[in-house]
Motif scaffolding. Structure first.
Motif, PDB file in Angstrom:
ATOM      1  N   PHE A   1       0.846  -1.199   0.000  1.00 25.89           N
ATOM      2  CA  PHE A   1       0.000   0.000   0.000  1.00 25.89           C
ATOM      3  C   PHE A   1       0.884   1.253   0.000  1.00 25.89           C
ATOM      4  N   PRO A   2       1.588   1.541  -1.081  1.00 25.48           N
ATOM      5  CA  PRO A   2       2.584   2.616  -1.048  1.00 25.48           C
ATOM      6  C   PRO A   2       2.013   4.025  -1.168  1.00 25.48           C
TER       7      PRO A   2
ATOM      8  N   GLY B   1      -5.400  -4.226  -8.011  1.00 26.14           N
ATOM      9  CA  GLY B   1      -4.359  -3.600  -8.825  1.00 26.14           C
ATOM     10  C   GLY B   1      -2.989  -3.683  -8.185  1.00 26.14           C
ATOM     11  N   ARG B   2      -2.937  -3.514  -6.863  1.00 27.49           N
ATOM     12  CA  ARG B   2      -1.640  -3.571  -6.176  1.00 27.49           C
ATOM     13  C   ARG B   2      -1.059  -4.987  -6.211  1.00 27.49           C
ATOM     14  N   VAL B   3      -1.899  -5.985  -6.044  1.00 32.69           N
ATOM     15  CA  VAL B   3      -1.418  -7.367  -6.102  1.00 32.69           C
ATOM     16  C   VAL B   3      -0.930  -7.699  -7.514  1.00 32.69           C
ATOM     17  N   LEU B   4      -1.697  -7.280  -8.520  1.00 27.98           N
ATOM     18  CA  LEU B   4      -1.294  -7.558  -9.900  1.00 27.98           C
ATOM     19  C   LEU B   4      -0.029  -6.794 -10.274  1.00 27.98           C
ATOM     20  N   THR B   5       0.126  -5.583  -9.751  1.00 31.36           N
ATOM     21  CA  THR B   5       1.357  -4.826  -9.992  1.00 31.36           C
ATOM     22  C   THR B   5       2.568  -5.571  -9.440  1.00 31.36           C
TER      23      THR B   5
ATOM     24  N   VAL C   1      -5.561  -7.985   3.287  1.00 28.78           N
ATOM     25  CA  VAL C   1      -5.032  -8.904   2.278  1.00 28.78           C
ATOM     26  C   VAL C   1      -4.398 -10.085   3.006  1.00 28.78           C
ATOM     27  N   ALA C   2      -5.016 -11.253   2.869  1.00 29.10           N
ATOM     28  CA  ALA C   2      -4.510 -12.470   3.501  1.00 29.10           C
ATOM     29  C   ALA C   2      -3.590 -13.195   2.527  1.00 29.10           C
ATOM     30  N   VAL C   3      -2.420 -13.618   3.018  1.00 24.32           N
ATOM     31  CA  VAL C   3      -1.399 -14.225   2.176  1.00 24.32           C
ATOM     32  C   VAL C   3      -1.325 -15.727   2.434  1.00 24.32           C
ATOM     33  N   PHE C   4      -1.348 -16.507   1.349  1.00 23.06           N
ATOM     34  CA  PHE C   4      -1.273 -17.971   1.427  1.00 23.06           C
ATOM     35  C   PHE C   4      -0.067 -18.457   0.607  1.00 23.06           C
ATOM     36  N   ASP C   5       0.192 -19.740   0.673  1.00 26.80           N
ATOM     37  CA  ASP C   5       1.306 -20.288  -0.100  1.00 26.80           C
ATOM     38  C   ASP C   5       0.954 -20.523  -1.567  1.00 26.80           C
ATOM     39  N   THR C   6      -0.323 -20.803  -1.831  1.00 31.91           N
ATOM     40  CA  THR C   6      -0.729 -21.141  -3.195  1.00 31.91           C
ATOM     41  C   THR C   6      -2.026 -20.429  -3.570  1.00 31.91           C
ATOM     42  N   LYS C   7      -2.274 -20.395  -4.860  1.00 33.92           N
ATOM     43  CA  LYS C   7      -3.523 -19.824  -5.369  1.00 33.92           C
ATOM     44  C   LYS C   7      -4.722 -20.661  -4.931  1.00 33.92           C
ATOM     45  N   ALA C   8      -4.555 -21.980  -4.919  1.00 36.14           N
ATOM     46  CA  ALA C   8      -5.667 -22.849  -4.536  1.00 36.14           C
ATOM     47  C   ALA C   8      -6.132 -22.561  -3.113  1.00 36.14           C
ATOM     48  N   ALA C   9      -5.196 -22.312  -2.214  1.00 36.87           N
ATOM     49  CA  ALA C   9      -5.559 -22.014  -0.826  1.00 36.87           C
ATOM     50  C   ALA C   9      -6.290 -20.685  -0.732  1.00 36.87           C
ATOM     51  N   ALA C  10      -5.831 -19.689  -1.463  1.00 34.99           N
ATOM     52  CA  ALA C  10      -6.499 -18.381  -1.445  1.00 34.99           C
ATOM     53  C   ALA C  10      -7.902 -18.477  -2.016  1.00 34.99           C
ATOM     54  N   ASP C  11      -8.064 -19.249  -3.086  1.00 32.76           N
ATOM     55  CA  ASP C  11      -9.393 -19.407  -3.681  1.00 32.76           C
ATOM     56  C   ASP C  11     -10.348 -20.113  -2.728  1.00 32.76           C
ATOM     57  N   ARG C  12      -9.858 -21.104  -2.010  1.00 37.25           N
ATOM     58  CA  ARG C  12     -10.717 -21.791  -1.041  1.00 37.25           C
ATOM     59  C   ARG C  12     -11.149 -20.843   0.072  1.00 37.25           C
ATOM     60  N   ALA C  13     -10.216 -20.026   0.540  1.00 36.69           N
ATOM     61  CA  ALA C  13     -10.551 -19.072   1.600  1.00 36.69           C
ATOM     62  C   ALA C  13     -11.612 -18.086   1.130  1.00 36.69           C
TER      63      ALA C  13
ATOM     64  N   TYR D   1      -3.346 -14.522  -2.936  1.00 35.83           N
ATOM     65  CA  TYR D   1      -3.861 -13.502  -2.028  1.00 35.83           C
ATOM     66  C   TYR D   1      -5.388 -13.501  -2.054  1.00 35.83           C
ATOM     67  N   ALA D   2      -5.998 -13.528  -0.876  1.00 39.80           N
ATOM     68  CA  ALA D   2      -7.437 -13.288  -0.740  1.00 39.80           C
ATOM     69  C   ALA D   2      -7.577 -11.937  -0.050  1.00 39.80           C
ATOM     70  N   TYR D   3      -8.487 -11.114  -0.535  1.00 36.57           N
ATOM     71  CA  TYR D   3      -8.606  -9.775   0.069  1.00 36.57           C
ATOM     72  C   TYR D   3     -10.066  -9.449   0.356  1.00 36.57           C
TER      73      TYR D   3
END
Length: 283
Positions: free
Chosen positions: A125-126, A265-269, A184-196, A231-233
């Protein structure tokens, strides 16, 4: 004196003059006929060259048109056999088109092993005053912690923990009496973020401080949930002073969606920066 059929321009007779006392000069006539035959062959050859050039132009046009995609022009591009004695038209050539970059930004933010850049509130969040769709917001507070359940309300903490949440980074933004906290919650994988995201319940806890006094404390607020990469947000939006959000409210709804878009946008950046760095690294 009568003449036979003349040449195309009507300047020379095609046959010998007829009449009493006239003896044909057979040698001269033979030379004249041979000369006319040569002229006709030249005209035929010249016409063949022009026709071949016309075919080549049509073929070139068809191939150029095929650059726009589709099968139609490509089928027209096949040239038929050329006239006897006429060289085949050269096929047009094109500069090679560079293939698209194989580095997808989402690949870098979907796997902990590839997403290695520093991850702090300052890097995620700069901007102190970001603008979304022409609406300016002011950042009033940030935080980060590895106890994911501690910064949630309802059942969200359990969902994050069950899917291996590593940390949650939060920031609060205010605009025109509305405050929004994004977590913004941080996980190890995309699959974990999608489940959350899919199993989420409850909401992220509002982060107060500075110009964002208490809001969304045991009162009605607007919520959003999404995920990108690992990332799940989540956002919670309401009025400063803890005023409840009504069902027909649009200000809190718009603010929540804006900050959710900003987080995306920040995550994609982050992913784009990682992809660019990888592409620039010599192999």
């Amino acid at each position: 004196m009568s003449f036979g059929q003349g040449d195309p321009q009507g300047q020379r007779p095609w046959g010998p003059p007829q009449g009493p006392g006239n003896t044909p000069d057979w040698a001269a006539l033979a030379d004249d006929t041979a000369a006319r035959g040569r002229r006709r062959r030249l005209l035929l050859i010249g016409g063949g060259v022009l026709a071949a050039a016309g075919v080549a132009a049509i073929v070139a046009t068809a191939i150029v048109a095929s650059d726009k995609g589709g099968d139609g022009p490509k089928k027209q591009a096949a040239a038929g056999p050329t006239a006897s004695g006429t060289p085949a038209a050269a096929e047009p050539t094109f500069a090679p088109v560079a293939p698209p970059s194989p580095l997808d930004p989402r690949d870098f933010i979907s796997d902990k092993g590839k997403d290695t850049a520093p991850l702090t509130p300052a890097t995620l969040f700069p901007e102190a005053k970001p603008s979304v769709a022409g609406r300016a917001y002011e950042r009033t507070a940030t935080s980060s912690g590895t106890d994911c359940a501690e910064v949630t309300q309802g059942g969200l903490g359990s969902v994050l923990a069950e899917n291996g949440c590593r940390q949650v980074l939060r920031a609060t933004y205010v605009r025109d009496g509305v405050a929004v906290t994004v977590g913004v919650a941080v996980f190890d994988t995309k699959a974990a973020a999608d489940r959350a995201k899919d199993r989420s319940t409850g909401n992220i806890a509002a982060l107060t401080g500075g110009k964002s006094p208490d809001f969304c404390r045991a009162t009605a607020c607007r919520l959003t949930t999404n995920a990108e990469g690992r990332y799940a947000y989540f956002t919670v939006a309401g009025y400063t002073g803890n005023k409840p959000v009504t069902s027909d409210d649009t200000k809190a709804l718009t603010a929540g969606r804006d900050i959710s878009t900003y987080a995306f946008g920040r995550v994609l950046t982050r992913g784009r920066a990682a992809a660019a760095a990888a592409a620039a690294t010599p192999r």
